[in-house]
Design an enzyme around this catalytic site. Structure first.
Site, PDB file in Angstrom:
ATOM      1  N   GLU A 291      37.015  45.083  36.149  1.00 45.41           N
ATOM      2  CA  GLU A 291      36.571  44.998  34.940  1.00 45.41           C
ATOM      3  C   GLU A 291      36.419  46.163  33.833  1.00 45.41           C
ATOM      4  O   GLU A 291      36.562  45.793  32.822  1.00 45.41           O
ATOM      5  CB  GLU A 291      35.319  44.298  35.014  1.00 45.41           C
ATOM      6  N   HIS A 312      44.429  44.150  61.764  1.00 49.06           N
ATOM      7  CA  HIS A 312      45.088  43.272  62.640  1.00 49.06           C
ATOM      8  C   HIS A 312      45.866  42.004  61.734  1.00 49.06           C
ATOM      9  O   HIS A 312      46.104  41.063  62.157  1.00 49.06           O
ATOM     10  CB  HIS A 312      44.044  42.338  63.734  1.00 49.06           C
ATOM     11  N   LYS A 426      38.132  31.125  30.160  1.00 44.36           N
ATOM     12  CA  LYS A 426      37.101  30.045  29.689  1.00 44.36           C
ATOM     13  C   LYS A 426      37.389  29.198  28.738  1.00 44.36           C
ATOM     14  O   LYS A 426      37.302  27.934  28.499  1.00 44.36           O
ATOM     15  CB  LYS A 426      35.995  30.949  29.376  1.00 44.36           C
TER      16      LYS A 426
HETATM   17  O1  PA5 Z   1      30.062  42.138  33.883  1.00 45.56           O
HETATM   18  C1  PA5 Z   1      29.880  41.089  33.181  1.00 45.56           C
HETATM   19  O2  PA5 Z   1      29.462  41.229  32.147  1.00 45.56           O
HETATM   20  C2  PA5 Z   1      30.211  39.728  33.856  1.00 45.56           C
HETATM   21  O3  PA5 Z   1      30.415  39.753  35.276  1.00 45.56           O
HETATM   22  C3  PA5 Z   1      29.004  39.147  33.764  1.00 45.56           C
HETATM   23  O4  PA5 Z   1      27.947  39.667  34.393  1.00 45.56           O
HETATM   24  C4  PA5 Z   1      29.126  37.429  34.477  1.00 45.56           C
HETATM   25  O5  PA5 Z   1      30.255  37.120  33.561  1.00 45.56           O
HETATM   26  C5  PA5 Z   1      27.959  36.659  34.019  1.00 45.56           C
HETATM   27  O6  PA5 Z   1      27.463  36.729  32.793  1.00 45.56           O
HETATM   28  P1  PA5 Z   1      25.891  36.414  32.238  1.00 45.56           P
HETATM   29  O7  PA5 Z   1      24.882  37.308  33.231  1.00 45.56           O
HETATM   30  O8  PA5 Z   1      26.090  36.220  30.824  1.00 45.56           O
HETATM   31  O9  PA5 Z   1      25.807  34.835  33.045  1.00 45.56           O
END
Ligand code: PA5
Length: 446
Positions: A291, A312, A426
């Site tokens: 990310e 394996h 989304k």
């Molecule tokens: O790193 C991030 O920002 C995302 O992985 C969020 O943690 C994830 O989408 C969950 O979001 P939230 O904490 O708003 O539910």
């Protein structure tokens, strides 16, 4: 000071030449200053940088107290969250708890069974979890910074209804803990309305950097892990990974090495671990790097392998497939437990030459042999050595990777702290689901 995390690679293999690292020194200094002066792109999310030193002690003590209370009242603790709101806690618990923690008798666990929910939309997973919970006493930690993420919100609906049915509204209030934004959002609003205990996700710390906040620490504490030691390890990690030069700072050498390899077409990094306890640490690591770096048409693809299991299955491809990979072995020097190999009267399996040696000894040779084989097959091998599989070194590792990731992303020329691409699925999904437009929804819901 305890022993330190180390980073190295076989220099003689020639995949990274000494002068290539040297050429990175000025860049490293520039990026180090950007991070510490909080001036780089996304700097408003750099709260993690000094967090191991200046985390909120009052909230930390409350995490410990709440953790103890949950241990007393619950047989099962459900942690609901996704992405950065879940992977950190799960990585710590799987790495530091007994391998079969939830199956241990209660007196050996010393706390509730811990399960995770809200990280998928599988009806079977949810129904099976509910079946498993049965009549057992329950507590829930819903973790969502935004409060509106679909997957955890859906699961929370189910567990909230169950708690309210079983304990009444007032009883449920004592068993639901919300970890969310300190001031705004749908979950914060609900928690205030219902009177749930809340813990905060700091404004300046993004999800994938949040494991050392209440997001990770409350479930980790309930799972019986010493969070004081985690924070001590993180503080030492902060000290070690704040050193400015490549020679002194293993996180910076790791960041530079992976960028050198990326520029030579090694676009996939395999995190290679040698214990199943690292499976979820690898998932946490994948989110952190994926990310943070995967944007603007760039990024090293973070993949993981758990050896020797995957030798394996994926071993053939790694050894002789398309040469676009490098591997990073994450090796634990001193295991918490070890087992000696017996001598058999009849040496049917031919393994008596190992009698008296330990499993760790064999695992270490497997690790060295695998690295040598991959290296000779054209896969550069980097290595991170962690002195122990303990809460202290978990904290140090987290900080090591967080710092390395931020530095690496800046070297790559991307903002390490945003994730604009996560919205794409989304939007498409919500269109298909027929989500009403924003102005028809309650405030705070996006
Ligand atoms: O790193 C991030 O920002 C995302 O992985 C969020 O943690 C994830 O989408 C969950 O979001 P939230 O904490 O708003 O539910």
């Amino acid at each position: 000071m305890e022993k330190e995390i180390r980073f190295d690679y076989p220099e003689e293999s020639g995949f990274i030449l000494p002068h290539e690292l040297e050429y990175f020194e000025p860049e490293i200094l520039r990026v180090h200053n950007l991070i510490h002066a909080r001036k780089g792109p996304g700097h408003e999310y750099a709260g993690w940088v000094d967090w191991p030193l200046d985390f909120n002690r009052a909230e930390f003590d409350r995490i410990k107290r709440t953790g103890e209370k949950i241990k007393e009242i619950a047989d099962v603790f459900i942690v609901i969250g996704i992405g950065g709101s879940y992977l950190g806690a799960r990585s710590a618990l799987e790495l530091l708890q007994h391998s079969f923690y939830n199956q241990l008798p209660t007196n050996k666990r010393g706390g509730p069974e811990v399960y995770f929910a809200g990280f998928n939309i599988s009806p079977a997973y949810l129904e099976h979890l509910l079946e498993l919970v049965g009549e057992k006493n329950l507590a829930v930690n819903i973790i969502s910074k935004s409060g509106t993420t679909l997957e955890p919100a859906l699961s929370f609906r189910v567990f909230r209804r169950l708690l309210e049915k079983r304990y009444g509204k007032k009883g449920a209030r004592d068993r639901i803990i919300a970890t969310t934004d300190q001031a705004k959002g749908a979950l914060k609003e609900l928690a205030d309305e219902e009177g749930y205990e809340t813990f905060s996700v700091p404004d300046d710390i993004g999800g994938r950097y949040s494991v050392l906040t209440a997001v990770g620490l409350l479930p980790i504490a309930v799972g019986g892990i010493n969070i004081d030691e985690i924070m001590q390890g993180a503080a030492e990690g902060h000290q070690l990974m704040s050193r400015v030069t490549l020679a002194e700072n293993p996180a910076y050498r790791y960041a530079a090495a992976r960028n050198i390899l990326y520029r030579k077409g090694k676009v996939i990094e395999l995190l290679a671990t040698y214990d199943p306890a690292f499976l979820y640490f690898s998932e946490w690591w994948k989110q952190l790097f994926g990310e943070s770096e995967g944007k603007d048409g760039k990024g090293i693809f973070p993949a993981s392998t758990n050896f020797t299991r995957d030798l394996h299955s994926l071993g053939q491809l790694i050894q002789e497939g398309y040469r676009n990979l490098f591997s990073t072995t994450l090796w634990v020097e001193n295991p918490t437990v070890d087992t000696e190999i017996d001598k058999l009267e009849k040496n049917i399996d031919g393994l008596n030459y190992l009698a008296g040696k330990t499993f760790h000894f064999v695992n270490e040779k497997a690790c060295r042999g695998t690295m040598a084989a991959h290296n000779s097959g054209g896969v550069p091998t980097l290595k991170i050595t962690v002195p122990g599989q303990t809460p202290f070194y978990y904290g140090q590792m987290v900080y090591f990777f967080e710092k390395a990731c931020a530095v690496s992303a800046y070297l790559l020329g991307v903002n390490p702290f945003n994730q604009p691409g996560v919205e794409a699925y989304k939007k498409k999904m919500f269109t298909l689901l027929g989500k009403p437009s924003a102005n028809l929804l309650p405030k705070n819901v996006k």
